[in-house]
Design an enzyme around this catalytic site. Structure first.
Site, PDB file in Angstrom:
ATOM      1  NE  ARG B 298      36.884  38.139  37.744  1.00 34.46           N
ATOM      2  CZ  ARG B 298      36.086  37.295  38.394  1.00 34.46           C
ATOM      3  NH1 ARG B 298      36.129  37.239  39.709  1.00 34.46           N
ATOM      4  NH2 ARG B 298      35.246  36.527  37.731  1.00 34.46           N
ATOM      5  CG  HIS B 440      36.180  41.580  28.898  1.00 35.19           C
ATOM      6  ND1 HIS B 440      37.102  41.701  27.879  1.00 35.19           N
ATOM      7  CD2 HIS B 440      36.361  42.658  29.683  1.00 35.19           C
ATOM      8  CE1 HIS B 440      37.806  42.796  28.075  1.00 35.19           C
ATOM      9  NE2 HIS B 440      37.389  43.393  29.138  1.00 35.19           N
ATOM     10  CD  GLU B 441      39.020  37.858  31.917  1.00 41.58           C
ATOM     11  OE1 GLU B 441      38.757  36.961  32.734  1.00 41.58           O
ATOM     12  OE2 GLU B 441      39.700  37.670  30.905  1.00 41.58           O
ATOM     13  N   GLY B 442      33.890  38.335  33.900  1.00 41.92           N
ATOM     14  CA  GLY B 442      32.905  38.412  34.990  1.00 41.92           C
ATOM     15  C   GLY B 442      32.200  39.746  34.978  1.00 41.92           C
ATOM     16  CD  GLN B 447      34.117  40.929  38.933  1.00 38.78           C
ATOM     17  OE1 GLN B 447      34.816  40.856  39.941  1.00 38.78           O
ATOM     18  NE2 GLN B 447      34.259  40.122  37.893  1.00 38.78           N
TER      19      GLN B 447
END
Lengths: 583, 583
Positions: B298, B440-442, B447
């Site tokens: 992240r 991407h990545e959450g 978040q």
């Protein structure tokens, strides 16, 4: 009713009939022949044309972008059909008076038609729209010969019209135009120069292209005071009416981020010293002519941005209703089936944000359109009043939808997650397409300068005072409706802030000079815009409250409740951002 | 010094050495061998590799996007060179301990190297970066056989590493993964399923691809508690060490808005029932393994977004210095030459905004990186302290740069007007590239939930309290520096707002339940982020003030003054937006 793919017919009719009372324009002689039945018929035909002809090729026109071949720009084969339909069907001439075979529709109604086409396919809608704008310049300022020669094939969709303003050294700074017009013995001019970023500047979907071009007559004064307007066709009719090459060549088609269905071209004029130009209006008054139609063009940009944001909103709304992912926070056990993502609070928020931007923007744009109609229909002081308010609102109606349209489409894309980033869905295209709007027809920075430096200051602030009265009227009406009294108070407070900030800045202009005064003009534009959109949400809320009180079908009640909920959202989440801008 | 094309070397050194005191990490045994001279040498080599190998093919990699041919994804021929250079040169292994032939560099320094590569060419930098991340999972959780087989060719850049998480029905909802691992007699597994959106999931720039894949062992519990981590190579070494096909096929390469230099693939696993998977760590503990590296991933997203925004900032800054258009407001006469647009207040504002986002984001990301190093270097309570703060900051360090990076790049594009919309300049590409990061990545929504729902609440708010202390320390130091006392007070006031809002929301959680509590989590994330970036600007201001006081070269003085001016801008124009979010 089929689920909306790119716009809400119900919302369009609500705005036209309930909020802005289109039918009341009948009181003016100009629009006396139009009634609701006729409007509805044309609306239906417009919905159908957009859906059948423009929407199906949205992606194709993007993927198969125009290219230059053998001196001609090749565009999607449907462009010819679109121009013909919009011409023969009367859409290009829709706003023209009857003397030009136009339908003489009010701007309020025309704006809706433009919106419908652009929501279906922005690039496709630009071709006829540009043609109408160029034709209007000829009909307003051209002599009879120009009108006789050019108007009919343009309004019929056989010839494309363009606006040819920008040059490499003259983008925002139009006074620095270098394209030169040399007087010829026959009273016409020989044009020499080059133009860049000309939308639909050439293509094989029409039989001719007519440029409404800004240039300088040889020897004219420097700066904006030496700029004249010309008709410069790609092919000019010779003495026998036969079309001959007029020495206008395309030197480049730009590769753009989006808006790829319509070519943006670089033009070279008079390479063989045989480019004939025909003066439109008075010499050295070109910019004044051009600016008369600038309001329409800038409202067009706002409508285009709102239309793309509308399409993105419905694409993401439909996705959110179908896509199942995760579980609600109050019951996350993995043996439950997944829930449609519209049930997640954050997705709801992203959808509400989009709805508030799209419907708030469209409302403001139709408000501005109505003012344009009142300006046209009335005379004397009344006319001046509406003209002033329209002038003041135009930079806002151009910029808010353009800037917020980008954010709105971005939230639409976000609703789809990784799929939003891929071209299996149209969101990524909308995201590219909508980015043009804060740039063309005057960047947002230019709009800020225009709003604060000219419009707010003109006639000692008269336009501003008139608009404040208009808004105050809405506040007063809303104060009398119980469920709107809180919103009414909030807008009243926001207006105080706007009036204060405006007063502060005017003092600054007197004390610190123009440079300091205008340094934060864009932030002032932001603040003013949010207040203006809040005003439109209050206006819509009044109409929705009336609708609710009148009782109606279940779907209508849900529609009105949706309006009130979105207004609440805007006042709670968007309006407070003016507190950050105030400082 | 050559004018910066995509980043500022001076800013990087300022942050590393003056703000975050990289050298002080020498006090910990782990980093005792590294000194400034060594760091500077590696920095120079990194600048050079980025400039010579990655930057020149930025546009080519975008235009010649990867495609699927004969079962293999074909990428730009330079990808092989990049992987080899980053492997042999030690960049992939830079963060690994000496036992794996790594340089054992602190995260603080590694983050800067990632940033440099990504600023030059985001897609190009992803290949080695993903490989390092995948290799780290193997080195942390894999058994010796996995380490012996896979680590060396990955760290050498011969094999690509990937993260294979997402499935059609399991995007944000990883508990719904359906890829199944069937135990085989030899202790390995046979994998069956499919994965989507896998970055660098296959390509011809390496000799093999190693997927770190989440799947479920047949019969394991439902939801996240049944997810395990596997190594699934494209080619597996047979008993003789020969690479044989492991039944992993690419079914699709996605067509993306941007980030086109790196393929995103759909993978089919075990179509012929011969896909071998090797368990990493304990069964059913896959998500825990994956999450241990999620902080790094992240922060990587934040760095990638900031890097693209940095490149866009310098592209628009350089353009604004050269492009002449219009005149200053105080002298508009047309016989004056036009002025570079950087002299227009609104262009200056757009550039300052970008600078404040780029350098504020980078500072926050390096702050988070330093906390990661402190966590690694220390133990016991100290370790827990830094771990908690890092956990809390991670969703912010991921999201603010991603979301504001989009706006920052958009302002960069806007500085170029029509040219920004065309591919003659890289802005339109940056605009497309940077849009991946909030996804991407959450996603940003995830978040927000992570920040408010987990990080702020964990250990009864301990992480939040610890971070407040950290920020308070900066406020106290700044209060003692005369020219920073006003900024110090402003941040102090902003902290009160943040603490109040946090307390209010915690009460809401207790009273109204999770669904209501988390409904506005994204807005809370926005508010928290702006305060965190203001904190970083105050930190940078302290270092700049010291630099100014110490006296220095003319260029250094200008640099420090630029820092203070940007901090002033951020506090004046960005920090007040929390007032709108507060409500």
């Amino acid at each position: 009713m089929e689920s909306a793919k790119y716009l809400s017919e119900q919302n369009i009719k609500f705005l036209l009939y309930d909020v802005f009372n289109l039918e009341s324009l009948k009181q003016f002689g100009l629009y006396k022949k139009h009634n609701r039945k006729m409007y509805d018929m044309v609306l239906d035909a417009t919905f159908k044309l957009a859906k059948d002809l423009m929407w199906p090729i949205l992606e194709e026109m993007d993927r198969e972008a125009p290219f230059l071949e053998d001196g001609t720009v090749k565009v999607h084969s449907a462009v010819r059909d679109i121009m013909r339909e919009c011409g023969e069907g009367g859409w290009i001439a829709a706003g023209f008076p009857e003397e030009f075979d136009g339908a003489q529709f009010p701007v309020l109604f025309n704006s809706v038609c433009r919106f419908i086409f652009w929501a279906a396919n922005y690039s496709a809608g630009v071709y006829p729209d540009l043609t109408a704008g160029a034709a209007r310049l000829i009909s307003s300022f051209g002599d009879q010969k120009l009108i006789d020669t050019y108007l009919s094939p343009m309004l019929n969709g056989e010839w494309q019209g363009t606006m040819a303003l920008t040059e490499p050294q003259a983008g925002s700074s139009l006074g620095d135009i270098a394209t030169t017009a040399y007087p010829a013995e026959d009273g016409t001019y020989r044009i020499s120069g080059s133009k860049i970023f000309i939308s639909a500047g050439d293509h094989n979907g029409v039989d001719n292209v007519v440029h409404l071009l800004l240039g300088k007559i040889d020897g004219s004064p420097q700066g904006v005071k030496g700029v004249s307007l010309f008709v410069v066709p790609k092919l000019r009719p010779d003495e026998n009416g036969k079309l001959v090459f007029n020495d206008v060549t395309v030197s480049q088609v730009y590769h753009k981020l989006g808006y790829r269905g319509c070519p943006i071209t670089e033009l070279s004029l008079g390479e063989k010293e045989d480019c004939h130009g025909f003066l439109v209006g008075e010499p050295n008054r070109g910019l004044a002519c051009m600016f008369q139609m600038m309001n329409e063009a800038r409202i067009g940009v706002g409508l285009g941005a709102t239309a793309i944001a509308s399409a993105a909103y419905y694409a993401s709304l439909n996705y959110a209703k179908q896509r199942e992912q995760g579980r609600t926070l109050n019951d996350k056990s993995p043996d439950r089936p997944q829930t449609p993502i519209i049930n997640h609070a954050d997705v709801k928020r992203m959808l509400l944000f989009q709805k508030s931007v799209v419907e708030g923007s469209l409302s403001l744009l139709l408000q501005a359109s109505l003012y344009a109609d009142l300006e046209t229909a009335l005379s004397g002081e009344e006319r001046e009043k509406w003209a002033l308010i329209l002038d003041l609102l135009t930079p806002i109606a151009k910029s808010y939808p353009s800037e917020m349209g980008i954010l709105s489409v971005s939230q639409g894309l976000q609703c789809l997650g990784g799929y939003g980033y891929c071209d299996d869905f149209p969101l990524e295209q909308y995201y590219r397409d909508v980015r043009i709007h804060p740039i063309h027809e005057g960047t947002t920075g230019i709009q800020g300068q225009d709003l604060l430096g000219r419009k707010v200051m003109m006639k000692d602030g008269k336009a501003f005072d008139l608009l404040v009265e208009e808004i105050q009227e809405t506040i007063t009406v809303a104060a009398g409706i119980e469920e709107l009294s809180s919103l009414s108070q909030q807008l009243s407070h926001a207006m105080e802030i706007l009036v204060d900030v405006t007063g502060f800045l005017k003092n600054l202009a007197a004390e610190a000079g123009k440079e300091t005064f205008l340094a934060d003009a864009t932030l002032y534009l932001d603040l003013f815009s949010i207040v203006a959109i809040a005003w439109q949400w209050l206006k819509q809320s009044i109409a929705a409250s009336k609708g609710l009180a009148a009782g109606s079908s279940k779907s209508a009640l849900r529609f009105y409740e949706g309006k009130l909920a979105t207004a609440q959202y805007f006042f709670k989440s968007e309006l407070p951002t003016i507190r950050g801008l105030q400082t």
